[in-house]
Scaffold this motif. Structure first.
Motif: not given
Ligand SMILES: Cc1cc2nc3c(=O)[nH]c(=O)nc-3n(C[C@H](O)[C@H](O)[C@H](O)COP(=O)(O)OP(=O)(O)OC[C@H]3O[C@@H](n4cnc5c(N)ncnc54)[C@H](O)[C@@H]3O)c2cc1C
Length: 395
Positions: A341-344, A330-335
């Motif tokens: 901004t976070w991306i999940v 998966f993708i789960a991280a801060r920009h």
């Protein structure tokens, strides 16, 4: 803390539910209604199983998610998860299934190794000539996907979350601008980018301490090279097997090495059977095409594994999208440039079940708790072994 979440699929809706029930101030934005067939979380059913080869993180995550799905059921009074059990068909003594067995045993998760003759008792007909053993997970099963997403959103709202219907566009720092069905030009016309975690919706700016983009297949388009995803068209086929194939009664199944999976006939939708090989590319905004291209492969498989279904009438076929990361993590991280901004995303064909458990991790990280796993990071990744199936195809 005010959190704006863009995307109400299993990842975003689970996060909205998790944060809202913890008392946070949540705004949940989506271009569609929850459970829409164009989102990856749309559709009637998704498997939930703990087997993930030797991987301890996903094994534990699926088990934790099971408990959280039960909590959602307790809140709603709806049966969203049906524990029909799941059979892994092992062609090798030392493959994915044996690794899964060890990992589940180490975490106290029920699973049983059956010899092929015992495995035949699970299905009305089962071809076992190529099987070393069957690994049975009695507490695995199926999530009623569309209903589960709708329940997550409903419960998030019941706990105080605000819902907004519109299409969001990142605009500068952590700014999010939405206009119903709009694009970046609409955003500019609506007032242009502005600094800070703000959201413009039909004349109103919303402030957020954090903005989480949980936009499924659309993430690559929104964030470019930071989120390299392959978006593909996948088919689900439903066959009329008659009453003998009804679930509960008949379990779900995954043939990891042959890249096939399915379930018995749950809710009279038909016996579900799907080829898990990566399908052709499909733009996130393109209409979903008609299904049928995989029927020859699926029928060849059914004739081999479930001979009684070889000539079963096809009831229905549906297409939906996978958004695949290169290593299926998966993708789960801060920009890297915008700290609010976070991306999940990056569900990679196995994300649905994990929704509430991933949300719990992301919620901790947003509050400054335990950092998200490094392997969920942004940017390019090397190809890796799939957490879905081997993806090699049946032929
Ligand atoms: C055929 C198939 C079978 C699968 N089988 C399983 C299975 O058995 N078990 C399992 O665990 N997983 C399975 N999966 C995978 C699982 O369904 C996905 O990993 C998961 O649903 C991804 O959820 P998501 O929330 O990331 O994305 P989505 O559900 O796509 O949600 C993203 C949301 O973001 C919204 N959005 C996007 N861009 C914007 C924007 N700019 N503004 C506003 N809203 C926006 C979209 O409208 C959408 O509602 C399967 C997937 C498919 C396709």
């Amino acid at each position: 803390m005010q959190i704006v979440i863009v995307g109400a699929g299993t990842f975003g809706a689970s996060l909205a539910w998790s944060l809202a029930r913890a008392g946070e101030d949540v705004v949940l934005v989506d271009q569609f209604e929850p459970g829409d067939a164009r989102a990856t979380s749309g559709g009637e059913s998704r498997l939930i199983r703990c087997g993930h080869g030797a991987d301890e993180l996903y094994t534990a995550s699926a088990r934790r998610a099971r408990a959280l799905w039960r909590e959602l059921e307790a809140e709603t009074g709806e049966q969203l998860m049906v524990e029909i059990g799941m059979a892994w068909f092992a062609q090798r003594e030392d493959g994915w299934e044996a690794e899964s067995e060890r990992a589940m045993a180490a975490q106290g998760i029920p699973c049983e190794r059956l010899d092929p003759a015992e495995g035949t008792k699970l299905f009305p007909s089962l071809g076992t000539a190529d099987l070393a053993f069957v690994l049975y997970e009695p507490e695995a099963g199926v999530l009623r996907a569309r209903r589960a997403v709708q329940a997550l959103v409903r419960q998030a709202v019941a706990h105080g979350a605000k819902r907004v219907r519109g299409r969001a566009v990142p605009g500068g720092d952590t700014t999010v601008i939405t206009a119903s069905g709009g694009n970046a030009n609409d955003a500019a016309a609506a007032g242009g980018a502005a600094p800070g975690a703000r959201l413009f919706v039909r004349g109103e700016w919303l402030e957020g301490d954090a903005v989480v983009w949980a936009c499924g297949p659309w993430l690559g388009r929104l964030f470019g090279d930071l989120v390299p995803l392959t978006v593909t068209c996948q088919e689900l086929l439903f066959f009329d097997g008659g009453p003998a194939w009804r679930s509960p009664g008949v379990p779900g199944w995954v043939d990891y090495d042959l890249a096939m999976y399915g379930t018995g006939d749950l809710d009279e939708l038909g016996v579900k059977a799907a080829l898990d090989k990566e399908g052709p590319p499909l733009d996130p905004d393109a209409d979903l095409p008609a299904a049928g291209a995989t029927e020859p492969d699926v029928r060849a498989y059914l004739a081999r594994r479930f001979p009684a279904l070889a000539d079963a009438p096809l009831k229905e076929g549906r297409c939906c999208r996978y958004e695949l990361s290169a290593d299926s993590n998966f993708i789960a991280a801060r920009h890297p440039e915008h700290e609010r901004t976070w991306i999940v995303g990056g569900g990679s064909g196995h994300g649905f079940k994990h929704g509430p458990a991933l949300a719990e991790r992301v919620a901790h990280a947003l509050r400054g708790g335990e950092p998200l796993p490094e392997r969920f990071g942004l940017g390019q990744r090397a190809a890796g072994r799939s957490f879905r199936t081997a993806g090699s195809g049946v032929r």
